[in-house]
Design an enzyme around this catalytic site. Structure first.
Site, PDB file in Angstrom:
ATOM      1  N   SER A 190      35.333  12.363 -11.571  1.00 39.54           N
ATOM      2  CA  SER A 190      36.190  13.646 -12.040  1.00 39.54           C
ATOM      3  C   SER A 190      35.311  14.814 -12.620  1.00 39.54           C
ATOM      4  O   SER A 190      34.005  15.012 -11.893  1.00 39.54           O
ATOM      5  CB  SER A 190      37.239  13.193 -12.926  1.00 39.54           C
ATOM      6  OG  SER A 190      37.948  14.512 -12.864  1.00 39.54           O
ATOM      7  N   ASP A 230      44.460  11.740  -4.042  1.00 40.28           N
ATOM      8  CA  ASP A 230      43.989  12.409  -5.071  1.00 40.28           C
ATOM      9  C   ASP A 230      44.414  13.826  -4.550  1.00 40.28           C
ATOM     10  O   ASP A 230      44.009  14.548  -3.477  1.00 40.28           O
ATOM     11  CB  ASP A 230      42.349  12.383  -4.954  1.00 40.28           C
ATOM     12  CG  ASP A 230      42.045  12.925  -6.365  1.00 40.28           C
ATOM     13  OD1 ASP A 230      42.423  14.080  -6.979  1.00 40.28           O
ATOM     14  OD2 ASP A 230      40.741  12.635  -6.650  1.00 40.28           O
ATOM     15  N   HIS A 237      44.362  10.910  -8.290  1.00 38.06           N
ATOM     16  CA  HIS A 237      43.216  11.109  -8.963  1.00 38.06           C
ATOM     17  C   HIS A 237      42.868  10.071 -10.355  1.00 38.06           C
ATOM     18  O   HIS A 237      41.606   9.811 -10.439  1.00 38.06           O
ATOM     19  CB  HIS A 237      43.240  12.502  -9.760  1.00 38.06           C
ATOM     20  CG  HIS A 237      41.923  12.942 -10.352  1.00 38.06           C
ATOM     21  ND1 HIS A 237      40.826  13.050  -9.616  1.00 38.06           N
ATOM     22  CD2 HIS A 237      41.524  13.022 -11.622  1.00 38.06           C
ATOM     23  CE1 HIS A 237      39.822  13.497 -10.271  1.00 38.06           C
ATOM     24  NE2 HIS A 237      40.321  13.374 -11.670  1.00 38.06           N
TER      25      HIS A 237
HETATM   26  N1  LIG Z   1      43.294  11.826 -16.445  1.00 39.97           N
HETATM   27  C1  LIG Z   1      41.875  12.163 -16.638  1.00 39.97           C
HETATM   28  C2  LIG Z   1      41.555  12.915 -15.293  1.00 39.97           C
HETATM   29  C3  LIG Z   1      40.953  14.135 -15.488  1.00 39.97           C
HETATM   30  O1  LIG Z   1      39.679  14.220 -15.580  1.00 39.97           O
HETATM   31  C4  LIG Z   1      41.410  12.782 -18.132  1.00 39.97           C
HETATM   32  O2  LIG Z   1      42.435  13.402 -18.709  1.00 39.97           O
HETATM   33  O3  LIG Z   1      40.459  12.684 -18.456  1.00 39.97           O
END
Ligand SMILES: N[C@@H](CCO)C(=O)O
Ligand SMILES: CC(=O)SCCNC(=O)CCNC(=O)[C@H](O)C(C)(C)COP(=O)(O)OP(=O)(O)OC[C@H]1O[C@@H](n2cnc3c(N)ncnc32)[C@H](O)[C@@H]1OP(=O)(O)O
Length: 387
Positions: free
Chosen positions: A158, A327, A360
């Protein structure tokens, strides 16, 4: 196997730290964790980058991080990648030394908006500058310098993948391999708008007070709403009715007129209100803003991929890129474009699409799906298919 108890360590930078935008921070502290022994040559390091609201605590059990106040909640105590870090695991602590640091501007131990400013001892609040991914990468290079570590493997899911990419472009000679998971080279316009809405949700909370709220109530409603907007892009929306429990329940404290009638609504309200207890709104907008503003082409004076990726190409860094088919935060077409850019720069890259119903967040919820390619590139040091 029982998880080892680990502790967060701290680096206090000896000098000041200058950001790309000209801001200067004194007395910067970096919170990081380290798992697995360093070899005498210090040549077995994996530098791991966390996601938006993650932390330095990727492995083991850590019940307490000094300086995090009430934000270090039980859900933070277990490492976010416990299932693929450890002895014999793909990020094998018998072989590698894994280092993960909390981001500048964050709220889990590294200097951030809630930290006391050295000028007056009061929380920075609104005075804390915007931070770019390039600054994060440079700060982590300083962390490595302080530990006497020269070359590393990079892995980032991410937003962590963006910082890993910035690191590889700024310090290519220090990089052994590059692993990007559900990430890319910039945020899409769709996601930039989502991040803008998330920042707006915080801004519109009357308790935000421009970011100077530490003496009064925190803008938890705004932060909860920001998380709901963000979480919508982290899940696979078509699968959400299956992921949320069937009941509609609980009082979130966010609604006055409306009563939720759907399990997906009460799920989202729960996600938002719970999150607002474990994160700081000012830290959230620093990291969201950093994410929205990132484009690797900004690392090149002429704004081209070719120049931005030149050092990466020259260093011949073997790369592994994962996409997640569901995603909608970094959509699969974005990774295909990213891989095409790497290939046209003649960078050896291996590409995988993970099939998931988790969207994601798949990299957090089912890390084992990513395990084998990661194990292999770390062991062999080259991708499976080169262009
Ligand atoms: N759910 C993850 C994904 C976003 O990068 C977070 O809150 O870090
Ligand atoms: C596992 C971790 O990584 S957490 C520690 C590190 N954190 C990070 O790295 C940050 C990123 N982490 C995250 O974004 C999240 O922790 C995730 C995405 C990995 C996991 O999210 P979770 O909320 O645990 O999973 P999931 O989407 O299944 O939701 C379960 C929660 O929703 C609640 N819920 C489910 N259905 C409903 C419903 N209909 N109404 C109300 N609440 C509901 C569950 O009770 C559960 O609540 P709890 O967390 O208080 O026990």
């Amino acid at each position: 196997m029982q998880l080892p108890t680990v502790q967060t360590r701290f680096l206090d930078l000896p000098g000041s730290f200058s950001l790309r935008n000209g801001a200067v921070l004194d007395k910067v502290r970096v919170a990081y964790e380290q798992y697995g022994a360093l070899t005498p040559e210090k040549d077995n390091v994996i530098l791991l980058f966390h996601a938006l609201s993650g932390s330095q605590h990727a492995y083991g059990y850590n019940p307490e991080v000094p300086g995090t106040g009430s934000l270090w909640k039980p859900e933070n105590h277990e490492g976010w990648w416990n299932s693929i870090i450890g002895p014999g695991k793909p990020l094998d602590t018998d072989r590698f030394c894994i280092i993960c640091a909390n981001y500048l501007g964050g709220c889990y131990g590294t200097t951030g908006p809630a930290s006391p400013s050295p000028t007056d001892g009061l929380p920075y609040g609104s005075r804390f500058p915007h931070v770019e991914a390039a600054d994060q990468a440079r700060l982590q290079a300083l962390l490595l310098d302080s530990l006497g570590i020269e070359r590393i493997h990079l892995a980032g899911p991410s937003v962590g993948g963006l910082i890993a990419l910035s690191f590889a472009c700024q310090f290519p000679e220090r990089v052994r391999s590059f692993i990007s998971i559900g990430s890319g080279y910039r945020a899409s316009i769709e996601h930039r708008l989502s991040l803008f809405e998330q920042i707006l949700a915080i801004e519109l909370d009357p308790d935000f007070r421009g970011g100077d709220y530490y003496q009064g109530p925190a803008p938890k409603k705004g932060l909860a709403f920001a998380r709901i907007i963000g979480h919508k892009s982290f899940v696979y929306q078509e699968g959400l009715e299956q992921r949320a429990r069937k009941e509609v329940g609980g009082k979130s404290g966010l609604l006055t007129w409306m009563t939720p009638t759907r399990s997906t609504q009460s799920y989202m309200l729960h996600q938002g209100t719970k999150f607002a207890e474990r994160f700081d709104a000012n830290a959230y907008i620093r990291i969201a803003d950093m994410w929205a503003e990132f484009d690797i082409r900004d690392h090149a004076p002429d704004g081209t991929f070719k120049t931005a990726l030149e050092g990466f190409r020259r260093a011949g860094i073997p790369s592994l890129v994962f996409s997640i088919d569901t995603d909608c935060c970094f959509r699969p077409a974005e990774q295909q474009d990213f891989v095409a850019q790497l290939e046209s720069a003649r960078i050896p890259v291996e590409f995988h699409t993970i099939v998931s119903t988790k969207g994601h967040d798949s990299f957090l919820l089912e890390p084992e799906l990513y395990a084998e390619p990661i194990r292999r590139i770390l062991a062999e040091g080259h991708p499976e298919h080169t262009p």
